[in-house]
Design a protein around this motif. Sequence first.
Motif, short mmCIF file in Angstrom:
data_model
loop_
_atom_site.label_atom_id
_atom_site.label_comp_id
_atom_site.label_asym_id
_atom_site.label_seq_id
_atom_site.Cartn_x
_atom_site.Cartn_y
_atom_site.Cartn_z
N ASN A 54 37.78 44.98 46.62
CA ASN A 54 37.02 44.78 45.38
C ASN A 54 35.68 45.50 45.39
O ASN A 54 35.08 45.72 44.35
CB ASN A 54 36.73 43.28 45.18
N LYS A 65 38.20 40.26 41.33
CA LYS A 65 39.21 40.78 40.42
C LYS A 65 40.62 40.69 41.00
O LYS A 65 41.57 40.91 40.30
CB LYS A 65 38.89 42.22 40.06
N ASP A 66 40.69 40.42 42.25
CA ASP A 66 42.07 40.41 42.76
C ASP A 66 42.76 39.11 42.39
O ASP A 66 42.19 38.05 42.38
CB ASP A 66 42.10 40.69 44.27
N SER A 75 37.87 36.89 47.29
CA SER A 75 38.94 37.78 47.73
C SER A 75 39.69 37.09 48.87
O SER A 75 39.24 36.09 49.42
CB SER A 75 38.35 39.10 48.20
N ASN A 131 44.29 44.18 39.12
CA ASN A 131 42.98 44.59 38.66
C ASN A 131 42.79 44.50 37.16
O ASN A 131 42.02 45.25 36.60
CB ASN A 131 42.69 46.01 39.15
N ARG A 166 30.14 46.56 37.85
CA ARG A 166 31.39 45.81 37.91
C ARG A 166 31.19 44.43 37.32
O ARG A 166 30.12 43.86 37.35
CB ARG A 166 31.87 45.69 39.36
#
Lengths: 406, 346, 366
Positions: free
Chosen positions: A277, A402-403, B158, C7, C67
């Motif tokens: 990311n 975002k994953d 993550s 994504n 982002r």
Amino acid sequence: MALLTVDELSVTFTARGRRDVTAVSGVSFDVAQGEVVGLVGESGCGKSVTSLALMGLLPRKGVRLGGVADFDGTDLLTLSPSRMRDLRGRQLAMIFQDPLSSLNPVVPIGVQVTEILARHRGMKGERARKEAASLLDRVGIPDPDRRLREYPHQLSGGMRQRALIAMAVACAPRLLIADEPTTALDVTIQAQILELLRELVDQEGTALLMITHDLGVVAGLCDRVNVLYAGKVVEAAERRPLFSDPAHPYAHGLLGSIPRLDAPRGQPLHPIRGSINDTIAWADGCAFAPRCDHYTLECLEGTPALGELAGAAGPGHLVRCVNPVRDSSDLHTPLLEAPVMDASAEGDDEAPSPGTSAATSADTSVDTSSDTSSDTAPDAGAEPAAEPVADTDGASGGAPGKDTPA
Amino acid sequence: MTTLLELRDLKVHFPVRKGILFDRTVGHVYAVDGVSLSVEAGQTYGLVGESGCGKTTLGRAVLRLVDITDGAAVFDGTDLAQLPEEEMRRSRRRLQMVFQDPLGSLNPRQNIESILAEGMAAHGIGADREERRARISEILERVGLPAGSLSRYPHEFSGGQRQRIGIARALVLEPDLIICDEPVSALDVSIQAQVINLLEELQESMGLTYLVIAHDLAVVRHISDVIGVMYLGALVEEAPSDDIYSEPRHPYTKALMSAVPVPDPEVEDSRERILLTGDLPSPANPPTGCRFHTRCPWRQETRCDTERPELRDVGGGHKVACHWAEGIADGTVGPTTELAPTLLKE
Amino acid sequence: MGSPVSNTPNHPDDRDAPETPGTPELSGTPAVPHQAEAPAPVEGERTRRASRKVDRIDRLAELTARRETTTGAGLWVEAFRRLRTSKMAIIGACIIAVFVVLAIIGPWIAPYSPTAQSWRGEVFPNRGLFVGPRGENWLGLDHLGRDVFSRMLVGARQTLMVGVVATLIGFTVGALIGGVSGAALVLGGRAGQRIDAVIMRFIDMMLALPSLLLAVSIAAVMGQSLTTVMIAVGVVQIPIFARLLRGAMLAQGGSDYVLAARALGVRRRRIVMAHVVPNSLSPVIVQATLALATAIIEAAALSFLGLGNPDAAQPEWGVMLAQAQRFFDQAPMLAVYPAVGIIITALGFTLLGEAMREALDPKLRS
């Protein structure tokens, strides 16, 4: 003469009301008859999308393809669906990661194999059944006559993958695309399947495009390797130079992250910090820069070009990096650890600095690398990169997200 | 060196039941069938085996997350198998677990603070919210998560960070033993190394003992002091980490070792490969005698299919469960012809 | 970038929302203290290096700050965010809002009394003479000379009440039974399995009966009244809710985080209350929305069959539909008004329910 030449392939997903997402941009490689070419990368690097694009398996709506994929004179990307279907199975075949979901659960294996033989080779009845049995036999399924009558769920994972390979090679395809064919299997079964693929390539001259995340599999099987990161090839080389002299910091970092079975115990791992990311758009610079120990300001001036590595042992070693790793001897002692130490000495942090593993490894190798850093890394690149080591990793939690929850 | 955890002939059999209202047992799955091992304090015991060998069940049995059928699991002098439910629950403070699936093992509706505080509340650690929060912040820093994570939810992290949360959840209870069930197999390669390094660092700084359960031999060898190899519910070999690579004694370990890919073309091209034929037999109907004899390239006419080999010491803390281990080592017992391994030498 | 799934960009709405102050952007905020201490070394070489370092960190921070980030939003908050942007949800919510508002204020804004047969002399049902829409009576008159528009407005309340109460009965009793069954199963032990088996066989028996037949039998036993209709429709919903909650609890009970909570030493009762139940509720809540739509239709059906309110003068859409049926040949519009009302309302609840199902689906998150 290459059988498949992929030139500047790009895949963009477009959805109404959402920003376009480019999964693959400018991927180029070629595969020759009897050659095994690897596409390697971690999840989200675009390797599977590449294979689906080549097989024409991406949805036609909401996907924009670019570039050319020349398969023996035909462009796979612009082929009509019916001609693509014809080509698939006869000349192109694919093996997927999950054999169970690639097989029809309510149809016996035998019917599924003979169906392919009937469609592409015009075989019927007893002749097709005999051929199916011999195919299963060839991929190492014992007692093929009995297996033909069984349903997919009655077979073990390894057997299913064999059955799938049997179906893929039923029409002696010229190109086989294998997408993580052994990821779902145990190592001893994986060894069997890899052996089978190796035999196919050696005996039939099939070209094999191997898509995997496992560098160990690549090391044993592939002739040429393309390393993907964030949708672009960052390094492409013959297998041996890639493993002995990885030039891109990402490839270099991947090799440093893998525990090796044959390594002496106690050898520390050198992970890449951050996660997938932590990336920037290729248009702004190198997407790997936020995780890179080697990045300089030049890295942030537009997309780096994929070019021949200066001073490579042989031709064909391409790398997309403005500041590649030059000295392979520092493979397992990244040159940027000393500055981390430096930084923490300047700062107020004590040894176990906030859990960043990069900083951790620095702690363990403090005494050895602190003096070597100045000679191995004379350019200013080394020193400053130390700071974001702690920063980016710590902050990657600040900007996660975002994953997909898989 | 003191033994922190000792398993004595541990068995976990799952009954297979049939029927709607009044069910009857029609058979058993012998998931763990007589495992004895001991984990020394401050060390890492690595348990490897392929899927279906019972390694995960074994890990869960130690925490009594599955019922122990027979045998003893002695943790610091107490046999966990005999403890009443409530006492077992309380002793879980000292025995913690890290799970394979970092996302699945976190409740999606709990934020990080609530996830980490739950165990503390269950064991009465920390007087109030403030005290717990201070402790949680400290642990978060230790595992390398940003301090602002407290109010965030698992899906916002993550994969690697989620696994750090899972590790932090175990650590807040200050356990003595952490059972890591496939701690890195769901992560990307570069992230795996981060987590492995974190586990090693924590062990060093906090004096933890690990029981690491994984299918990846390279990972296990990297992290463990002693390695046990499981096949179909039983240990076939146990040895110090270095020995098991340099001189594997059991035919199954040899095959397993030769099948693990090494990311180095030089090594890959020159290795000897022992390819096993066939698949793992069902643990509901295990083979007689030596469990491995159906696939063993060194199977002999006598004993193998009739007599179950004991795990015995062959010197230097190296234990192996094979009747012919010495013969295979000195070459007097060779591979049998019908199951001859494919030997690749280039 | 990544595979399409992994994504997908967050919705624009989420993008501008770093609501929690002090959320560290990647290498953004944390870089600041280092910048401050970086120029500390005095030698020229070091200073130059340090200033280049600052440049590089700044540049990287600038690039990565673009982002999108998400911040500590729980499942419900996020689901609500997604609901807000779903067309289906907005339409459904609007329909429901209009319906509820009308149901509340209907009696006050109704131009005439719904029961007064003010225009009795203008309508002759036996001769097939009806009065259609006109300036005075927007939707015309019914067979007894009452204003249809007023009756529709006032009837909305009855209809809504039947739907809501019936669903509440079904939801409460069903969730209770399902919850007990699920908890017994999750808490484990052979005893738990037995309890579950007994409850579920009973529920299966209820499910096996055709719902309308079950409702008719209940109404027949209890006599003719609006309460009967509510209870009958509610009872029909019970097995659906019970099965749904039990199934969801069973699935959650086998999940990894429940195992993790057990490994943590959390008490079983708390595991059920804090982990299993909250995570099992979303399918049940979605079902409740959908059940409201069915309840309104089924209540109308029961009223239509004459099992509803015995006082036919009190307007209710189902009753109105039943009465209009007799004059369908001469005045079809009399049946169309309540029918369209029922359909649109049911549609509103269905749309909202479907949108909620999508918004709560964990697979579709970010």
